[in-house]
Structure formats: structure tokens, C-alpha cells
Write a protein that holds these residues in place. Structure first.
Motif, PDB file in Angstrom:
ATOM      1  N   THR A   1       0.865  -1.180   0.000  1.00 41.65           N
ATOM      2  CA  THR A   1       0.000   0.000   0.000  1.00 41.65           C
ATOM      3  C   THR A   1       0.902   1.229   0.000  1.00 41.65           C
ATOM      4  OG1 THR A   1      -0.049   0.196   2.426  1.00 41.65           O
ATOM      5  CG2 THR A   1      -1.661  -1.290   1.405  1.00 41.65           C
TER       6      THR A   1
ATOM      7  N   LEU B   1      -4.424  -0.458   4.866  1.00 38.13           N
ATOM      8  CA  LEU B   1      -4.766  -1.518   3.925  1.00 38.13           C
ATOM      9  C   LEU B   1      -6.277  -1.666   3.772  1.00 38.13           C
ATOM     10  CD1 LEU B   1      -4.166  -4.119   2.229  1.00 38.13           C
ATOM     11  CD2 LEU B   1      -4.159  -5.364   4.411  1.00 38.13           C
TER      12      LEU B   1
ATOM     13  N   ARG C   1      -3.334  -0.678  -4.417  1.00 35.87           N
ATOM     14  CA  ARG C   1      -4.553   0.054  -4.774  1.00 35.87           C
ATOM     15  C   ARG C   1      -4.765   0.074  -6.284  1.00 35.87           C
ATOM     16  NH1 ARG C   1      -2.874   5.268  -1.342  1.00 35.87           N
ATOM     17  NH2 ARG C   1      -0.960   4.704  -2.456  1.00 35.87           N
TER      18      ARG C   1
END
Length: 407
Positions: free
Chosen positions: A113, A127, A370
Motif C-alpha cells: 500500500t 490496507l 490500490r
């Protein structure tokens, strides 16, 4: 952490046949991208998975020296399972290797992340919440993704049909908490009730409390589909039997023609500071068995199923003095399912030389998790990249979706 939608009130707690919580459901979402009827499952590994052990870069000349006694090899008593000429997978994961070779599984390596510290709590917040900083624990990115989905045809709100999200476990993972309605299920830890208990309660509540009667019926139906009345919890979320059982029950609910389409599970115990070899062998075996359980139970909808496995951060590249690894940065994520364009290890490999490590100690992050989720949102559900950047993962306008990861 508390969940706003899981307050144990008289009208919410069911406890029958393993169904813990249920409430009013929204209509099923509309047909997704490319005419799919998709299923999306997120599995959170709490404790920070050592990606260099889960998917070892056997072909990197610096790997064995950094890993010392816990380095995996392609020969010996418990050889790693080859994926390609450079990467292998841990010997406890034969199902993943099989699915990888069938083009239904992929690994995403050197992934992370945007979080760059080493606190489990903060890393898990980032997260699961999808925000760039910790402390946002009201909603998770998966729930906000569900909110962004267009609604489809209305379904009977008095049954499991129409549920838009499934939270597996005694507490809903943060990643799926929020305004979008959920169905909650966990294997029962109680002695099975007498067969006539549910009908007697239904008759009682039908006369005195119609809403609770409806919720009770919901719970009984959920329990029957997920596990049956005679299935008692075999182990917790940090035990191979428990992982498989949670996955199998979730898959049965997701496979229901008008049941949930999106689910979240959390497996625990991945913090391997000492004796990593034995601990990870057990944990990865449970994760691998959960993949097989999903494949077996999903039936025809497996072809449009995508499972994402993610953890808060990785482990140090070097082992410590107790044959373990400490908190690190980049790690490995897994993509599994018939909807995955598999047979690949997706990464921009950073290398393991001293000057290539992050802060001279960790595998350097080169892929943002992401972006992976955004790619799934676009290609599986047809979501707009602008919505993903501003609602699902706020503040990520410059982070493009990773495309081409699905069939």
C-alpha cells in the motif's frame, strides 16, 4: 475495533446455525462489465506475510544469502514449487501452483500500500480503509466499492437474496464495513441446537415480533446454505482447518444464484518474528486449502470469480537471530479465480542487492496494491476510474488502475 453495523441488539443478533448478523438488504447490483455475473472475495492476512518465503525469487542470485537458513530451493526434502524460471511458490501451496498453471492464479510481487512505517495497527488501517493515512476506521474500501455499484433488479428483502456483501467471521473486517448492507456469517462455536428450536422460535416471534421472525428465518436459511446445522467450528482464522471452513461456507453463500456477490475474510497469525519456517508452512497450507474450497464450492460462477489476498506489509529481507523476519515493506499479493488472467507473476522486480533494498533492509515496493484493486473495479464491475480515485481510494487521482489482470 468496533463495527457500527454490528451492535449486538435484540433485533440484530441471531446466533442460529452460524448466522450471526443480518439486516435489511439492498437490491442486487446490476450486471457488471462484459456481461459477467461476478464474485469478488478479499482475504486479509493479518500480521504481515513474508512475500519472499511465500513466493521466493529463486532466480535472484542474492536471495539465498539474504534468507540464510530459511531460504527455499528447488531441490531437497521440501522443495519449492516452480512457477516460472525465476519465481517459485512455497511447498505448502500445491493448489496455487495447479491454478497458476491452469491460468487461474497469479502473484503480485514487490507490492505494498502507500504505507511506509511498520506498525501492524496502522498498516492494517491503511490496507483496509483505503485511505492514505491511518486512523480512518469508519468504512473500508470494499464497502465503498459496493456503494458505487449500480443497483439491479429488486429482490425479496426477507431472504438472503439481494445481500450485497458478505462479512465472514465473528467481527466484520474493516475492509467491508460501511453503509452498504451486509450479511454476516461465521461457523458456529456452540453445540448444535435441537432440530425443533428454530421452528418454535419462529412461531413465537411470528406472533410477537414479525421483524425478529424475519431475521431469524434469514439466519436459519444462511446457516443451511453455508454449512448445515451439524457443522461446528473446527478452528479459528489462524488455523488451516478454520481457514478452509470459513472459505467453504463463504463460497456456498456466494454460489447461491441470488446471494452475495462480494465477500471479505480475515486470516490471522502471519507475524513471523521467530521460527518462521514451521509457522508459515502451517498458515500457507490453510490459505492454499481455502483456494481449493472456493474452487470446489463456487461451481459455475467460478469462471467469473476473483479472489484477492493482501496483507498490511512485508518482512525484512534478512532473517533475524531467531530464524524469523521482522516488519518490512513490500510483500506478495495473490489473485486467484476463473476470472483471473493467471499463469503470471506480476511485478517490476527491484532486486535484492544492498543498494536495491528499501532503507537497506526490505524488499522495495514497485507495485501499489490500490492500482490492482482499481483494475479489478474497472474490469470486473465496470466502475469509473474517477469514482475509484475519489470514493474508493480517496486521494489517488494520479494512480492509474492496473489493467489486463482479468480475462
Amino acid at each position: 475495533m468496533l463495527c457500527e453495523n454490528l451492535n449486538p441488539t435484540r433485533r440484530a443478533v441471531l446466533g442460529a446455525s452460524g448466522a450471526l448478523f443480518a439486516w435489511a438488504f439492498l437490491p442486487r447490483f446490476a450486471t457488471a462489465a462484459q456481461g459477467r455475473d461476478p464474485r469478488f472475495i478479499t482475504i486479509i492476512l493479518r500480521g504481515a506475510l513474508d512475500g519472499l518465503t511465500a513466493v521466493p525469487p529463486i532466480g535472484d542470485p542474492d536471495y539465498a544469502g539474504l534468507r540464510g537458513d530459511i531460504a527455499l530451493r528447488l531441490d531437497g526434502d521440501t522443495p519449492a514449487l516452480p512457477l516460472d524460471s525465476f519465481f517459485a511458490v512455497h511447498p505448502s501451496m500445491p493448489n496455487f501452483q495447479r491454478l497458476f498453471r491452469a491460468g487461474q492464479a497469479a502473484a503480485v510481487h514487490a507490492a505494498a500500500t502507500g504505507y511506509r512505517e511498520r506498525s501492524h495497527f496502522d498498516g492494517q488501517d491503511v490496507l483496509e480503509s483505503g485511505f492514505p493515512t491511518p486512523g480512518h476506521v469508519e468504512t473500508g474500501w470494499l464497502n465503498r466499492l459496493m456503494e458505487a455499484l449500480p443497483q439491479g433488479e429488486s429482490l425479496d428483502p426477507g431472504s438472503i437474496q439481494g445481500s450485497r456483501g458478505l462479512a465472514v467471521g465473528t467481527t466484520a473486517p474493516l475492509v467491508i464495513r460501511g453503509k452498504a448492507p451486509l450479511l454476516g456469517w461465521a461457523p458456529s462455536v456452540l453445540r448444535p441446537a435441537d432440530p425443533d428450536l428454530a421452528p418454535r422460535l419462529a412461531d413465537l416471534y411470528g406472533q410477537r415480533d414479525p421483524m425478529l421472525a424475519s431475521l431469524l428465518a434469514e439466519g436459519v436459511a444462511t446457516g443451511k446454505i453455508a454449512s448445515g446445522f451439524d457443522m461446528k467450528a473446527k478452528g479459528g482464522p489462524g488455523d488451516p482447518d478454520g481457514m478452509e471452513q470459513m472459505a467453504r461456507g463463504a463460497a456456498r453463500l456466494l454460489a447461491h444464484p441470488e446471494g452475495p456477490r462480494i465477500a471479505a475474510l480475515a486470516f490471522e497469525g502471519w507475524d513471523t518474528h521467530a521460527q518462521e519456517t514451521e509457522r508459515l508452512s502451517k498458515l500457507l497450507r490453510g490459505l492454499d486449502r481455502s483456494f481449493a474450497a472456493f474452487e470446489q464450492e463456487m461451481g459455475p460462477v467460478w469462471k467469473d470469480t476473483v479472489i484477492l489476498v493482501a496483507t498490511e506489509f512485508g518482512r525484512t529481507a534478512r532473517i533475524n537471530g531467531t530464524d524469523g523476519t521482522d516488519h518490512g515493506t513490500a510483500t506478495t499479493a495473490f489473485l486467484v479465480g476463473g476470472g483471473v488472467k493467471g499463469g503470471r507473476v506480476l511485478c517490476d522486480w527491484p532486486g535484492l542487492k544492498e543498494n536495491q533494498l528499501y532503507q537497506a533492509r526490505d524488499l522495495a515496493p514497485t507495485t501499489d496494491l490500490r492500482a490492482v484493486v482499481k483494475g479489478i473495479g474497472v474490469d470486473l464491475f465496470g466502475l469509473d476510474a474517477h469514482v475509484l480515485a475519489n470514493t474508493v481510494f480517496p486521494g489517488t487521482e494520479k494512480l492509474m488502475p492496473m489493467r489486463g489482470i482479468l480475462v
